[in-house]
Design a protein around this motif. Structure first.
Motif, mmCIF file in Angstrom:
data_model
loop_
_atom_site.group_PDB
_atom_site.id
_atom_site.type_symbol
_atom_site.label_atom_id
_atom_site.label_comp_id
_atom_site.label_asym_id
_atom_site.label_seq_id
_atom_site.Cartn_x
_atom_site.Cartn_y
_atom_site.Cartn_z
ATOM 1 N N PRO A 1 4.125 78.109 10.393
ATOM 2 C CA PRO A 1 2.853 77.535 9.941
ATOM 3 C C PRO A 1 1.958 78.633 9.372
ATOM 4 C CG PRO A 1 2.948 77.623 12.340
ATOM 5 C CD PRO A 1 4.305 78.024 11.830
ATOM 6 N N VAL B 1 -2.634 78.744 12.494
ATOM 7 C CA VAL B 1 -2.439 78.241 13.851
ATOM 8 C C VAL B 1 -3.757 78.334 14.613
ATOM 9 C CG1 VAL B 1 -1.277 78.664 16.072
ATOM 10 C CG2 VAL B 1 0.011 78.843 13.938
ATOM 11 N N PHE C 1 -0.968 73.871 12.622
ATOM 12 C CA PHE C 1 -0.348 73.701 13.928
ATOM 13 C C PHE C 1 -1.311 74.214 14.987
ATOM 14 C CE2 PHE C 1 2.491 75.263 17.371
ATOM 15 C CZ PHE C 1 3.136 74.075 17.658
ATOM 16 N N ILE D 1 9.141 77.386 19.442
ATOM 17 C CA ILE D 1 8.141 76.337 19.154
ATOM 18 C C ILE D 1 7.585 76.517 17.745
ATOM 19 C CG2 ILE D 1 5.786 75.579 19.715
ATOM 20 C CD1 ILE D 1 7.589 74.441 21.752
ATOM 21 N N LEU D 2 7.221 77.741 17.401
ATOM 22 C CA LEU D 2 6.638 77.994 16.077
ATOM 23 C C LEU D 2 7.651 77.803 14.956
ATOM 24 C CD1 LEU D 2 4.329 81.013 16.877
ATOM 25 C CD2 LEU D 2 3.614 78.740 16.134
ATOM 26 N N TRP E 1 7.853 74.023 14.296
ATOM 27 C CA TRP E 1 6.523 73.430 14.423
ATOM 28 C C TRP E 1 6.393 72.065 13.758
ATOM 29 C CZ3 TRP E 1 2.993 72.708 10.293
ATOM 30 C CH2 TRP E 1 3.379 73.246 9.046
ATOM 31 N N CYS F 1 6.924 68.985 15.988
ATOM 32 C CA CYS F 1 6.128 68.900 17.222
ATOM 33 C C CYS F 1 5.193 67.690 17.211
ATOM 34 C CB CYS F 1 5.347 70.201 17.441
ATOM 35 S SG CYS F 1 6.402 71.597 17.867
#
Length: 135
Positions: free
Chosen positions: A17, A20, A65, A125-126, A129, A132
Motif C-alpha cells: 500500500p 498506511v 490500508f 499482512i502488508l 493488504w 484484508c
C-alpha cells in the motif's frame, strides 16, 4: 510456509500500500510500526493515537490500508473500523487480546496480528493488504 522478508528494498513487492494509517496509542510500538512499514517500501505512514485523531486523518485523506490496535487508552478502535469499512478501505487489527471475544461478529473475517508479532507476520499482512476485507 513463512514469507521471506527481503533485505533489499528494491526486492520488495511492488504491491505494498502507498499510504498506511497506524492507530496505536503506545508511542514506542507506533514508532516501531512506522519504521518497519517504511522499510517494507510503504511511502507514507501516518499515526493516530486515538479514535478522534484517526477519524480526522481518514477524513483529511483516506489511507490505502490501516492497522488498528483495538485497545486504545480508554477506548476501542471499532469506530475507526466502521468508518474504514464504510469507505471500503482494507484494514487489519493488531491486538494483545487473546481469542475472539473482543471482536464484534462483523469483524470476524478481518486479519488479526497478535501482539507480540514477528516482522514476517507484519510483512505477510502488508503484502496481501488488498484481500484484508475492503467491504
Amino acid at each position: 510456509m513463512k514469507p521471506v522478508v527481503p533485505d533489499n528494498p528494491a526486492a520488495m513487492p511492488a504491491d505494498m500500500p502507498g499510504d498506511v494509517l497506524i492507530v496505536e496509542d503506545d508511542v514506542i510500538i507506533a514508532l516501531d510500526f512506522e519504521q518497519t512499514v517504511a522499510e517494507f517500501g510503504v511511502t507514507s505512514v501516518r499515526i493516530a493515537s486515538s479514535v478522534a485523531e484517526a477519524l480526522a486523518l481518514i477524513a483529511e485523506y483516506p489511507p490505502d490500508f490501516a492497522l488498528l490496535d483495538i485497545g486504545l487508552s480508554e477506548e476501542k478502535s471499532f469506530a475507526v473500523a466502521r468508518r474504514l469499512a464504510a469507505l471500503k478501505i482494507p484494514f487489519a487489527f493488531v491486538t494483545g487480546y487473546s481469542g475472539d471475544r473482543a471482536f464484534p461478529p462483523e469483524y470476524s473475517d478481518r486479519p488479526k496480528l497478535s501482539k507480540p508479532f514477528s516482522r514476517d507476520e507484519l510483512f505477510a499482512i502488508l503484502s496481501d493488504w488488498r484481500s484484508c476485507g475492503a467491504g
